[in-house]
Design an enzyme around this catalytic site. Sequence first.
Site, PDB file in Angstrom:
ATOM      1  N   HIS A  18       0.829  -1.220   0.000  1.00 50.29           N
ATOM      2  CA  HIS A  18       0.000   0.000   0.000  1.00 50.29           C
ATOM      3  C   HIS A  18       0.862   1.268   0.000  1.00 50.29           C
ATOM      4  O   HIS A  18       0.484   2.289   0.571  1.00 50.29           O
ATOM      5  CB  HIS A  18      -0.960   0.020   1.194  1.00 50.29           C
ATOM      6  CG  HIS A  18      -1.947  -1.107   1.190  1.00 50.29           C
ATOM      7  ND1 HIS A  18      -3.052  -1.120   0.371  1.00 50.29           N
ATOM      8  CD2 HIS A  18      -1.976  -2.271   1.886  1.00 50.29           C
ATOM      9  CE1 HIS A  18      -3.732  -2.242   0.568  1.00 50.29           C
ATOM     10  NE2 HIS A  18      -3.099  -2.958   1.479  1.00 50.29           N
ATOM     11  N   ASN A  22     -10.390  -3.056   1.700  1.00 51.04           N
ATOM     12  CA  ASN A  22     -10.001  -2.981   0.292  1.00 51.04           C
ATOM     13  C   ASN A  22     -11.219  -2.642  -0.561  1.00 51.04           C
ATOM     14  O   ASN A  22     -12.329  -2.501  -0.044  1.00 51.04           O
ATOM     15  CB  ASN A  22      -9.399  -4.308  -0.178  1.00 51.04           C
ATOM     16  CG  ASN A  22      -7.964  -4.512   0.267  1.00 51.04           C
ATOM     17  OD1 ASN A  22      -7.211  -3.556   0.426  1.00 51.04           O
ATOM     18  ND2 ASN A  22      -7.588  -5.760   0.480  1.00 51.04           N
TER      19      ASN A  22
END
Length: 491
Positions: A58, A131
């Site tokens: 990320h 997500n």
Amino acid sequence: MPETSTAKILTTESGAPVADNQNSAQAGIGGPVLIQDQQLIEKLARFNRERIPERVVHARGSGAYGYFEVTDDVTPYTRANFLNTVGKRTEVFLRFSTVAGNLGAGDAVRDPRGFALKFYTEEGNYDLVGNNTPVFFIKDPIKFPDFIHSQKRDPFTGVQEADNVWDYWSYSPESLHQITWLFGDRGIPASYRHMNGYGSHTYQWVAADGAAYWVKYHFKTNQGVRSLDAGQAAELVGQDADSHQRDLHQAIERGIFPSWTVHVQLMPVAEAADYRFNPFDLTKVWPHADYPLHKIGRLVLNRNPDNVFAEVEQAAFSPNNFVPGIGPSPDKMLQGRLFAYADAHRYRLGVNHTQLSVNAPRATTAQNYGRDGLGAANTAGRAKNYEPNSYDGPRQTDQALAAPTAVHGWTGTHAALAHAKDDDFFQAGELYRLMSDGEKERLIANLAGSIGSVGRDDVVERVLPFFHAADADYGRRLQAAVEAIRNADEA
């Protein structure tokens, strides 16, 4: 008398005025630079230290501030204060991200998107880390470092290798459901505004009367879901690697505030044991026919950060940041993340990262006995740094945030208890059968293009049976497409 200047005066970090910020001090005209030049040395030293370790996963992200507003009564299900009144608003910060790319990677790539949300509640910060897909590739945290290594740059070639990606997946059949999501039409969102978000994990809600529920979060975009096909994405990345960052920033600056309608699925705790598959398995979804969506609110983003480094790069989320009425579940991946996320931030940002503006509580004040360490503000001043004490320091409440979970059995490395429908393939098959003919064609083309580029026959032979097990048509069409690509390459 000379005119009084209102211009701001440039100073050193210690506050002394800077006389010349264009020329370094020298030993005579044309002579060597002097180390006594405080401004020069200070600027170079700070410049060398401007970067911090990027996130291993990320790393590439964008963020914005906004609010969450309660639109429907959920007090029968949770005693969380920020959810206790219809119309109540709570400030939030949302960070979007890709998973596998480095900090400077392109936005429009085939990759899951992180959807990390920080609620600045009156009872402390609540972090929800999810997500843009409701499932994930694996269900046990011990596999996570190996999975990420298989998706990242190869130690020898220095680039992402399809052989590594599919070699790992060929030993992890539980990945098939997420693979089907990833290579389908929603695998490359057109922007962060045009995708859904999910808490993904199962969490716990506890009501004021003590009733406990397992809960899953769904954030449905009000902009509509829009995605890119592989050709559109490749063209966009080539034109503008920062496409998603630019789109989000410019939309908010123009007053076009993206929003999501927020829903939850609720399962009474007692129903989990006999459910037909493990409800804490991150590779599975709960069918809406079993547990329908309950609308609870809306999420709106309406303010860009003033400084991307300070507020996006230094934003720290941990799923272990709960508030009263919300807690964890036995989801093994969630359990691993309860430790791993906060530990990553202690490494990247230091033990006092929770004192940074973007991470500090806003609707309340943190009161504890944590002191010292790199970057410590030690705002408690002369107050005692131990507990219990007789100096009126903060004390525990004796009120648990969430409900206890019963445990039994022997310690050891156990596989999850099998439920009636606990296999790795049936939900991937159900997802495939939900797709239109066009969606199926694009899914097969995307998968075949990736698997067809794998150099090792044994990896291909190991992974293709997964698709046959999910759905006969899925497997047959994909095998034919992969064989066509590989035969053409050998011709």
